[in-house]
Design an enzyme around this catalytic site. Structure first.
Site, PDB file in Angstrom:
ATOM      1  N   VAL A 122       1.012   4.738   5.152  1.00  0.00           N
ATOM      2  CA  VAL A 122       0.662   3.827   5.805  1.00  0.00           C
ATOM      3  C   VAL A 122       1.617   2.708   6.172  1.00  0.00           C
ATOM      4  CG1 VAL A 122      -1.492   2.191   6.250  1.00  0.00           C
ATOM      5  CG2 VAL A 122      -1.918   4.406   5.135  1.00  0.00           C
ATOM      6  N   GLY A 123       2.206   2.310   5.332  1.00  0.00           N
ATOM      7  CA  GLY A 123       3.145   1.334   5.509  1.00  0.00           C
ATOM      8  C   GLY A 123       4.165   1.426   6.686  1.00  0.00           C
ATOM      9  N   GLY A 138       0.797  -1.116  -0.049  1.00  0.00           N
ATOM     10  CA  GLY A 138       0.006   0.218   0.157  1.00  0.00           C
ATOM     11  C   GLY A 138       0.749   1.193   0.000  1.00  0.00           C
ATOM     12  N   SER A 139       0.362   2.256   0.598  1.00  0.00           N
ATOM     13  CA  SER A 139       1.057   3.663   0.537  1.00  0.00           C
ATOM     14  C   SER A 139       2.087   3.266   1.473  1.00  0.00           C
ATOM     15  CB  SER A 139       0.076   4.820   0.860  1.00  0.00           C
ATOM     16  OG  SER A 139      -0.346   4.492   2.086  1.00  0.00           O
ATOM     17  N   CYS A 151       1.765   0.833  -8.523  1.00  0.00           N
ATOM     18  CA  CYS A 151       3.058   1.316  -7.952  1.00  0.00           C
ATOM     19  C   CYS A 151       4.280   1.657  -8.820  1.00  0.00           C
ATOM     20  CB  CYS A 151       3.291   0.531  -6.635  1.00  0.00           C
ATOM     21  SG  CYS A 151       3.521  -1.516  -7.384  1.00  0.00           S
ATOM     22  N   GLU A 207       5.735  -3.365   0.823  1.00  0.00           N
ATOM     23  CA  GLU A 207       5.709  -3.105  -0.615  1.00  0.00           C
ATOM     24  C   GLU A 207       4.965  -1.702  -0.936  1.00  0.00           C
ATOM     25  OE1 GLU A 207       7.533  -4.329  -2.833  1.00  0.00           O
ATOM     26  OE2 GLU A 207       8.390  -5.982  -1.909  1.00  0.00           O
TER      27      GLU A 207
HETATM   28  P1  NAD Z   1      -3.426   2.585   1.519  1.00  0.00           P
HETATM   29  O1  NAD Z   1      -1.986   2.525   2.207  1.00  0.00           O
HETATM   30  O2  NAD Z   1      -4.283   3.731   1.838  1.00  0.00           O
HETATM   31  O3  NAD Z   1      -4.318   1.200   1.707  1.00  0.00           O
HETATM   32  C1  NAD Z   1      -3.511  -0.015   1.526  1.00  0.00           C
HETATM   33  C2  NAD Z   1      -4.263  -0.929   2.593  1.00  0.00           C
HETATM   34  O4  NAD Z   1      -3.761  -0.477   3.880  1.00  0.00           O
HETATM   35  C3  NAD Z   1      -5.866  -1.197   2.569  1.00  0.00           C
HETATM   36  O5  NAD Z   1      -6.143  -2.363   2.877  1.00  0.00           O
HETATM   37  C4  NAD Z   1      -6.084  -0.113   3.746  1.00  0.00           C
HETATM   38  O6  NAD Z   1      -7.586  -0.529   4.074  1.00  0.00           O
HETATM   39  C5  NAD Z   1      -5.182  -0.455   4.708  1.00  0.00           C
HETATM   40  N1  NAD Z   1      -4.887   0.513   5.778  1.00  0.00           N
HETATM   41  C6  NAD Z   1      -5.494   1.913   5.667  1.00  0.00           C
HETATM   42  N2  NAD Z   1      -5.015   2.542   6.964  1.00  0.00           N
HETATM   43  C7  NAD Z   1      -4.432   1.561   7.756  1.00  0.00           C
HETATM   44  C8  NAD Z   1      -3.908   1.373   9.009  1.00  0.00           C
HETATM   45  N3  NAD Z   1      -3.868   2.644   9.592  1.00  0.00           N
HETATM   46  N4  NAD Z   1      -3.445   0.438   9.298  1.00  0.00           N
HETATM   47  C9  NAD Z   1      -3.463  -0.802   8.551  1.00  0.00           C
HETATM   48  N5  NAD Z   1      -3.749  -0.917   7.296  1.00  0.00           N
HETATM   49  C10 NAD Z   1      -4.312   0.281   6.927  1.00  0.00           C
HETATM   50  O7  NAD Z   1      -2.887   2.579  -0.090  1.00  0.00           O
HETATM   51  P2  NAD Z   1      -3.814   2.885  -1.065  1.00  0.00           P
HETATM   52  O8  NAD Z   1      -3.645   4.327  -1.466  1.00  0.00           O
HETATM   53  O9  NAD Z   1      -5.211   2.443  -1.337  1.00  0.00           O
HETATM   54  O10 NAD Z   1      -3.071   2.022  -2.412  1.00  0.00           O
HETATM   55  C11 NAD Z   1      -2.327   2.743  -3.437  1.00  0.00           C
HETATM   56  C12 NAD Z   1      -0.724   2.769  -2.822  1.00  0.00           C
HETATM   57  O11 NAD Z   1      -0.219   1.167  -2.802  1.00  0.00           O
HETATM   58  C13 NAD Z   1       0.013   3.369  -3.589  1.00  0.00           C
HETATM   59  O12 NAD Z   1       1.214   4.279  -2.910  1.00  0.00           O
HETATM   60  C14 NAD Z   1       0.898   2.263  -4.326  1.00  0.00           C
HETATM   61  O13 NAD Z   1       2.269   2.804  -4.951  1.00  0.00           O
HETATM   62  C15 NAD Z   1       0.927   1.136  -3.524  1.00  0.00           C
HETATM   63  N6  NAD Z   1       1.315  -0.009  -3.989  1.00  0.00           N
HETATM   64  C16 NAD Z   1       2.437  -0.568  -3.671  1.00  0.00           C
HETATM   65  C17 NAD Z   1       2.729  -1.879  -4.477  1.00  0.00           C
HETATM   66  C18 NAD Z   1       3.988  -2.275  -4.300  1.00  0.00           C
HETATM   67  O14 NAD Z   1       4.292  -3.731  -4.533  1.00  0.00           O
HETATM   68  N7  NAD Z   1       5.258  -1.756  -3.888  1.00  0.00           N
HETATM   69  C19 NAD Z   1       1.776  -2.688  -5.005  1.00  0.00           C
HETATM   70  C20 NAD Z   1       0.600  -1.754  -5.243  1.00  0.00           C
HETATM   71  C21 NAD Z   1       0.429  -0.702  -4.695  1.00  0.00           C
END
Ligand code: NAD
Length: 503
Positions: free
Chosen positions: A253-254, A249-250, A305, A271
């Site tokens: 948050v990561g 994810g982002s 991503c 990731e």
């Molecule tokens: P996000 O971080 O907002 O959400 C991703 C996940 O995290 C969701 O399941 C969400 O419910 C969960 N989440 C939200 N808040 C949380 C918390 N406080 N604790 C734990 N989990 C929580 O990401 P997004 O904006 O929805 O997705 C897009 C992002 O993901 C982009 O930055 C993209 O680059 C990244 N991404 C990375 C890869 C990779 O392999 N590097 C692949 C796909 C997407």
């Protein structure tokens, strides 16, 4: 722009698809059972093309998370005892079922996350690929023997499953991004608690529960809790049970998830986001670079991503490159993914659209020029090419995650590398030049986990290490690299002869 006002969901009841569980999707999957929502709040799953509600799923609670982990913890030791060929066979069967349900998956990708047919095909293939390689891991690398520096001792390095794996995934490639952890984790004898993104609880989680159930996975090995990240994410990521916390994810948050996992002595595998550069050197084959540039920027509306976030083009080719890219962008058919021939669908939600549009508008205010696109209709954002962009403009500084191609000129290879590296991210990238040694020098100097010469950054192969550096994450996915994440190595030594101690 094609007319997107008609309801694409008309005639499609996702609860009636062949792949749907008997009582529809409104359930959690715990201990091999489809648990109805009961009095839990519900998540409306929306079609981003029409904003129609497709179905509802339960909004999982902290108690559900506790239960999912407790079940996974109970189920794991017995699962790990199963012979590897049995574990592999179940993952292989899940892979086969994905193929059988490919039409349903195509529909779900279209209506749940706005993925056009082309993207649906890529995603099903990727998910099947990761299952194929994941299944093979069950039979691989059981450990090794090492000589000892102590006389009469034998050293054994025994590979064991990590235990319980927590998995949080995003909405953009939901089935694949969940499968690439779930499949190898299960094959290697782990159990899983999975929280898919709230936009894609079906393709990100419940679909996997369904195919693994059908493939014969024993109850409790895979548990799926749909839920809102901001509500249950903190509880999920800091939980004491899992040994590994896999988050895609982002970056923002990561980082939070990683910190919380480490606080519970759980190993994070992160990731995260990217700000990938597509570098076109002065001797590049222009047509090839433009074709790659369009594919890398506009596929799945730029919501990957590893999409191209910035095009860095040598000043001698700049005008021609911009014109060629603008031409391609203007010709891409925009439309509801259920419409035949649509290549650009909607972005996932208003927040995402407003962010993208905001970055474009702010960059125009700071001197960028729109060469193609620039508009939007509902959640459909036109493929947009911006010239006159500098690396300090919002569209270049941020991971815009939209169908936007900002083009930045440079004078020397060194300057291109400096601009490419001037970001907190380091995920993927690409370099174009027929002089492979020159392109290789640039690739070496790029601070990323992946670079593709004479291609574009959008590449993922199930048997090749995938991952980034810096704010793009830590750890590597796929094949032997995820094997290291999903297993632990135990040193067992055997002292075969009495040892002489100093006292
Ligand atoms: P996000 O971080 O907002 O959400 C991703 C996940 O995290 C969701 O399941 C969400 O419910 C969960 N989440 C939200 N808040 C949380 C918390 N406080 N604790 C734990 N989990 C929580 O990401 P997004 O904006 O929805 O997705 C897009 C992002 O993901 C982009 O930055 C993209 O680059 C990244 N991404 C990375 C890869 C990779 O392999 N590097 C692949 C796909 C997407």
């Amino acid at each position: 722009m094609t007319d997107t006002s008609k309801s694409s969901a008309e005639g499609i009841d996702v609860d009636e698809l062949d792949i749907a569980p008997e009582n529809g999707w409104n359930a959690l999957y715990l201990d091999g059972e489809w648990l109805p929502a009961g009095d839990r709040d519900l998540i409306d799953v929306e079609n981003p093309s029409t904003r129609a509600t497709l179905t509802t799923v339960p909004s999982g609670t902290a108690d559900d998370v506790d239960e999912a982990y407790a079940i996974a913890e109970r189920a794991q030791p017995e699962w790990a005892q199963r012979p590897p060929q049995e574990r592999a066979a179940i993952v292989s069967e899940a892979r086969r079922l994905l193929g059988e349900y490919a039409d349903d998956l195509e529909t779900l990708f279209a209506v749940e996350c706005g993925g056009v047919q082309l993207k649906a095909g890529f995603e099903t293939q990727l998910a099947q690929g990761t299952m194929e390689v994941g299944a093979g891991l069950a039979m691989r690398d059981g450990g090794r023997r090492k000589d000892s520096i102590t006389p009469g001792k034998e050293n054994l390095l025994v590979r064991e499953p990590a235990g319980v794996v927590g998995v949080i995934t995003p909405w953009n490639f939901p089935l694949y991004l969940s499968s690439r952890v779930v499949a190898p984790a299960i094959a290697l004898g782990n159990s899983v608690a999975l929280k898919p993104d709230e936009h894609t609880p079906l393709t990100g989680g419940l679909v996997l529960a369904k195919v693994f159930e059908e493939a014969g996975l024993p109850g409790g090995v895979l548990n799926v809790v749909p839920g809102y990240g901001p509500e249950i994410g903190d509880h999920f990521s800091a939980h004491p049970v899992p040994s590994v916390m896999s988050f895609t994810g982002s970056s923002e948050v990561g980082r939070r998830v990683g910190r919380r996992a480490v606080g519970s002595y759980t190993e994070p595998a992160l990731e995260l986001g990217g700000n990938n550069a597509h570098i076109v050197l002065p001797d590049a084959d222009l047509e090839r670079a433009i074709a790659a540039g369009a594919f890398g920027s506009f596929t799945h509306q730029g919501q990957e991503c590893i999409s191209i976030n910035r095009h860095l083009v040598h000043e001698s080719l700049y005008d021609e490159y911009v014109a060629g890219l603008a031409d391609r962008a203007a010709q891409l058919p925009i439309g509801d993914p259920l419409e035949e021939g649509a290549l650009v669908g909607p972005v996932i939600n208003e927040r995402q659209r407003d962010k993208i549009v905001g970055f474009v508008e702010e960059s125009i205010a700071r001197g960028a020029t729109v060469e193609a696109g620039g508009g939007h209709d509902g959640l459909f954002v036109e493929p947009t090419v911006l010239s006159g962009v500098t690396n300090d403009m919002p569209i270049a500084r941020n991971e815009h995650f939209g169908p936007i191609a900002p083009v930045i000129p440079f004078e020397t290879d060194e300057e291109a590398v400096r601009i490419a590296n001037d970001t907190q991210y380091g995920l993927s990238g690409s370099v174009h030049s027929p002089d492979v040694a020159r392109a290789r020098d640039v690739a070496d100097a790029m601070e990323t986990g992946m670079v593709h010469i004479n291609d574009q950054p959008l590449n993922d192969e199930p048997h090749v290490a995938f991952g980034g550096v810096g704010a793009s994450g830590m750890g590597r996915y796929n094949d032997e690299w995820i094997l290291d994440t999903l297993t632990t190595v135990k040193w067992i030594s055997i002292q075969r002869e009495p040892r002489q101690y100093p006292y």
